[in-house]
Scaffold this active site. Structure first.
Site, PDB file in Angstrom:
ATOM      1  CB  THR A   8       5.612  15.314   9.423  1.00  0.00           C
ATOM      2  OG1 THR A   8       4.466  16.523   8.773  1.00  0.00           O
ATOM      3  CG2 THR A   8       4.693  14.415  10.843  1.00  0.00           C
TER       4      THR A   8
ATOM      5  CG  ASP B  17       2.306   9.149  23.542  1.00  0.00           C
ATOM      6  OD1 ASP B  17       1.531   8.962  22.704  1.00  0.00           O
ATOM      7  OD2 ASP B  17       3.602   9.621  23.373  1.00  0.00           O
TER       8      ASP B  17
ATOM      9  CB  SER C  38       2.951   7.561  19.837  1.00  0.00           C
ATOM     10  OG  SER C  38       1.816   8.363  20.202  1.00  0.00           O
ATOM     11  CG  HIS C  39      -0.797   6.378  16.678  1.00  0.00           C
ATOM     12  ND1 HIS C  39       0.572   8.618  16.952  1.00  0.00           N
ATOM     13  CD2 HIS C  39      -1.158   6.495  15.206  1.00  0.00           C
ATOM     14  CE1 HIS C  39       1.019   7.464  16.074  1.00  0.00           C
ATOM     15  NE2 HIS C  39       0.884   7.029  14.605  1.00  0.00           N
TER      16      HIS C  39
ATOM     17  NE  ARG D  83       0.658   9.513   8.580  1.00  0.00           N
ATOM     18  CZ  ARG D  83      -0.088   8.563   9.468  1.00  0.00           C
ATOM     19  NH1 ARG D  83      -0.927   7.907   8.978  1.00  0.00           N
ATOM     20  NH2 ARG D  83       0.599   8.296  10.043  1.00  0.00           N
TER      21      ARG D  83
ATOM     22  CD  GLU E 275      -1.611  16.243   9.565  1.00  0.00           C
ATOM     23  OE1 GLU E 275      -2.319  15.133   9.977  1.00  0.00           O
ATOM     24  OE2 GLU E 275      -0.762  15.744  10.336  1.00  0.00           O
ATOM     25  CB  SER E 276      -1.335  13.931  13.023  1.00  0.00           C
ATOM     26  OG  SER E 276      -0.105  14.618  13.663  1.00  0.00           O
TER      27      SER E 276
ATOM     28  CE  LYS F 174       9.287  10.955  22.292  1.00  0.00           C
ATOM     29  NZ  LYS F 174       8.455  12.125  21.506  1.00  0.00           N
TER      30      LYS F 174
ATOM     31  CG  ASP G 247      -1.419   9.681  21.956  1.00  0.00           C
ATOM     32  OD1 ASP G 247      -1.733  10.429  22.458  1.00  0.00           O
ATOM     33  OD2 ASP G 247      -0.661  10.207  20.960  1.00  0.00           O
TER      34      ASP G 247
ATOM     35  CG  ASP H 171       1.986  13.087  22.422  1.00  0.00           C
ATOM     36  OD1 ASP H 171       1.176  11.650  21.398  1.00  0.00           O
ATOM     37  OD2 ASP H 171       3.245  12.403  21.550  1.00  0.00           O
ATOM     38  NE  ARG H 172      -0.615  11.359  17.130  1.00  0.00           N
ATOM     39  CZ  ARG H 172      -0.692  10.580  16.653  1.00  0.00           C
ATOM     40  NH1 ARG H 172      -1.654  10.385  15.574  1.00  0.00           N
ATOM     41  NH2 ARG H 172       0.495  10.760  15.551  1.00  0.00           N
TER      42      ARG H 172
ATOM     43  NE  ARG I 294       6.275   5.859  17.916  1.00  0.00           N
ATOM     44  CZ  ARG I 294       5.270   6.741  18.006  1.00  0.00           C
ATOM     45  NH1 ARG I 294       4.634   6.448  16.703  1.00  0.00           N
ATOM     46  NH2 ARG I 294       5.858   7.690  18.330  1.00  0.00           N
TER      47      ARG I 294
ATOM     48  CE  LYS J 240       1.837  14.086  18.677  1.00  0.00           C
ATOM     49  NZ  LYS J 240       3.454  14.079  18.590  1.00  0.00           N
TER      50      LYS J 240
HETATM   51  C1  VG1 Z   1       2.446  10.621  12.963  1.00  0.00           C
HETATM   52  C2  VG1 Z   1       1.962  12.444  12.328  1.00  0.00           C
HETATM   53  C3  VG1 Z   1       3.120  13.379  13.314  1.00  0.00           C
HETATM   54  C4  VG1 Z   1       3.286  12.872  14.563  1.00  0.00           C
HETATM   55  C5  VG1 Z   1       4.047  11.840  14.552  1.00  0.00           C
HETATM   56  C6  VG1 Z   1       4.361  11.222  16.339  1.00  0.00           C
HETATM   57  O1  VG1 Z   1       3.637  10.445  12.159  1.00  0.00           O
HETATM   58  O2  VG1 Z   1       1.688  12.141  11.641  1.00  0.00           O
HETATM   59  O3  VG1 Z   1       2.477  14.435  13.057  1.00  0.00           O
HETATM   60  O4  VG1 Z   1       4.550  13.935  14.778  1.00  0.00           O
HETATM   61  O5  VG1 Z   1       3.440  10.788  14.088  1.00  0.00           O
HETATM   62  O6  VG1 Z   1       2.763  11.429  17.172  1.00  0.00           O
HETATM   63  P1  VG1 Z   1       3.847   9.773  10.508  1.00  0.00           P
HETATM   64  O7  VG1 Z   1       5.438  10.153  10.214  1.00  0.00           O
HETATM   65  O8  VG1 Z   1       3.879   8.749  10.844  1.00  0.00           O
HETATM   66  O9  VG1 Z   1       2.859  10.545   9.747  1.00  0.00           O
HETATM   67  V1  VG1 Z   1       2.451  10.719  17.839  1.00  0.00           V
HETATM   68  O10 VG1 Z   1       1.680  11.137  19.182  1.00  0.00           O
HETATM   69  O11 VG1 Z   1       2.800   9.329  17.847  1.00  0.00           O
HETATM   70  O12 VG1 Z   1       4.251  10.236  18.518  1.00  0.00           O
HETATM   71 CO    CO Z   2       1.382  10.096  20.605  1.00  0.00          CO
END
Ligand code: VG1
Ligand code: CO
Length: 544
Positions: free
Chosen positions: A345, A280, A114-115, A497, A365-366, A127, A278, A282-283, A23, A377
């Site tokens: 994670t 993409d 993603s987010h 975090r 948890e995310s 990816k 989110d 997956d959340r 990213r 996910k």
């Molecule tokens: C975050 C979350 C993690 C998740 C990852 C990708 O990672 O904490 O649980 O798997 O995002 O999610 P990090 O390294 O920023 O804590 V997604 O939906 O952004 O692909």
């Molecule tokens: Co995502």
């Protein structure tokens, strides 16, 4: 005349994939050769046999379309036989995983950050997913990184752009390109797992719901599944048109960034159920009327009620959660008599467990929950699982969660994010914490005595690979814990975090506010980390 060309490139030193792919800012990906270098590093590393099939799609953010055209031309020049690409260049992350598995392709490339925010000044990401549909494991991402630092040229076909906006078949040199409907395969899979009749009947009976797609990829999926197949009224899906800049928002389904949905669900005329997804897809965030379901609790509730969904009626092989995720699901696994695995994670660690048949459900948890139906996910999957449970149990969300706590006890949980810290300050916090680890065990802090502390590392039970440096844990005698971790998905500075967890067995105390219940642990976290002194921050950016 169309032909393949070899272009001289420069190796890049910074193409190291993080928690979920590479990213960077859009401008970085747009700089000469940057995208091409990484894509060639993927192709060189995976060494797919001549004529292999690939899946390609993204979350529709700014630069998605341009990148798709480049990757198609590179795939043609690198000997792929066929690429399945989502219409408009769009595939949600779980839908891409579904398509890879359904058509047994060699792998897939997913374009998503993603987010993270999108738009010209936002983020972009890429990816590689392997043939099981899941994110490439660390040994592959490490090899891609190594290759990206060394390669000096890439291969690309000279060809006009493929028309992405209609489903259809095209030819580029020796490669076929098929533009596929991005929604149907995924929606069919969902229909095979859940009791759509029961959900439809519940909605017909007056159950009201709202799904916030946050101007991101799940809009078309939500409309097809919730409004068309399940008969929810048009308008159930809000912010349902994917926009390249997500409407200027932050497509992260949490209480801070999904505020439009939160206002609806906490308003006077709130529907029975609310959910958001989110960038993409997956959340997921799950809300009841005036009620927030913590993602760790959501995983536990789904596990405890899994047998209510037809796709899971045969039972669960096991469950898995990432290390910082609360131990609520561990309690369910213990009661069900099934194994529970604790991974680092990131979804890439669940794939081996699912491929080996060791786990059926997993979560983080995310706001990430999923199962072995794909290898990512899956936001809408979790929403449908909840709707299936609600339809079968006929109780409100809040009642189901309180009932769950009464049976298993409540793992009170919160995550505090400090975003955009200077990297040096964030690294300083982590180093300072680690420097105390030798003397912490046995020390008393108010009511809490430290049991152990460590830097979490994981040995994959399937292939024996070891992943170190996965987060600093401080566990107390009573089972509470504090975890510190640096994010691996950001593109600017550092995000720290802090994950906080305490167990409350007494049902009379289950209504407590999590922040109040965890105040003692929060104070210990601040004291041990010297967070305020080292970062100058008084408050977290986001509290979940
Ligand atoms: C975050 C979350 C993690 C998740 C990852 C990708 O990672 O904490 O649980 O798997 O995002 O999610 P990090 O390294 O920023 O804590 V997604 O939906 O952004 O692909
Ligand atoms: Co995502």
């Amino acid at each position: 005349m169309m032909s393949a060309k070899t272009i001289t490139s420069i190796p890049f030193a910074d193409q190291k994939p993080g928690t979920s792919g590479l990213r960077k800012k859009v401008a970085v990906f747009q700089s000469p050769h940057y995208l091409e270098n990484f894509v060639q590093a993927i192709f060189d590393t995976i060494a797919a046999p001549q004529g292999s099939m690939l899946v390609l799609g993204g979350d529709g953010r700014h630069f998605n379309r341009e990148a798709i055209q480049v990757i198609l031309r590179m795939a043609a020049a690198n000997g792929f036989g066929k690429v399945l690409v989502g219409q408009g260049g769009i595939l949600s992350t779980p839908a891409a995983s579904c398509v890879i598995r359904k058509y047994r392709t060699y792998g897939g490339i997913i374009l998503s950050a993603s987010h993270n925010p999108g738009g010209p000044d936002g983020d972009f990401g890429i990816k590689y997913n392997t043939g099981n549909g899941g994110p490439a494991p660390e040994k592959i991402t490490e090899a891609i990184y190594a290759r990206s630092k060394a390669l000096e040229s890439y291969r690309i076909f000279e060809a006009p752009d493929v028309a992405l906006d209609q489903v259809g078949k095209f030819v580029m040199g020796g490669m076929a390109v098929e533009v596929i409907d991005p929604v149907t395969d995924y929606a069919d899979l969902m229909e095979s797992l859940f009791d759509f009749d029961a959900i439809r009947a519940m909605i017909q009976g007056g159950f009201r719901l709202c799904f916030d797609a946050m101007h991101a990829v799940t809009g078309p999926y939500g409309r097809e599944i919730l409004e068309r197949r399940l008969g929810a009224p048009v308008g159930t899906v809000i912010n349902g048109v994917p926009l390249p800049d997500f409407g200027g928002g932050h497509p992260d389904p949490n209480l801070t960034y999904a505020h439009e949905l939160v206002e609806i669900m906490y308003g006077a005329d709130a529907p029975d159920f609310g959910a958001a997804s989110d960038g993409d897809g997956d959340r997921n965030m799950i809300l009841g009327r005036h009620f927030f379901v913590n993602p760790s609790d959501s995983l536990a509730v789904i596990a405890a009620n899994a047998a209510l969904a037809p796709g899971y009626a045969a039972g669960l092989a096991g469950v898995a959660r990432s290390m910082p995720t609360s131990e609520a699901v561990d309690r369910v696994a213990a009661k069900l008599g099934i194994p529970c695995y604790e991974t680092p994670t990131g979804w890439k660690f669940f794939g081996n467990l699912m491929d080996a048949g060791k786990v059926t459900l997993c979560g983080e948890e995310s706001f990430g929950t999923g199962s072995s139906h794909v290898r990512e996910k899956d936001g809408l999957w979790a929403v449908l699982f909840w709707l299936n449970i609600l339809a079968k149990r006929g109780q409100p969300v809040e009642k189901i969660v309180y009932g769950h706590w009464a049976e298993y006890g409540r793992n009170i949980y919160s995550r505090h994010d400090y975003e955009g810290l200077p990297s040096a300050a964030a690294n300083g916090v982590m180093a300072h914490l680690q420097s105390q680890f030798a003397e912490l065990p046995g020390k008393q802090f108010g009511a809490w005595r430290v049991k152990f502390c460590d830097d979490f590392s994981y040995t994959d039970p399937v292939d024996g690979s070891v992943s170190t440096g996965q987060g600093l844990r401080i566990s107390f005698e009573d089972g509470s814990r504090i975890v510190f971790r640096l994010s691996g998905t950001g593109t600017e500075g550092a995000t720290l975090r802090i994950y906080l967890e305490a167990f409350e067995p007494d049902a009379a105390r289950h209504g407590q506010d999590a922040q109040q219940a965890l105040a003692g642990l929060i104070a210990i976290a601040n004291e041990l980390s010297e967070l305020k002194q080292r970062t100058g921050r008084e408050q977290p950016t986001v509290i979940t």
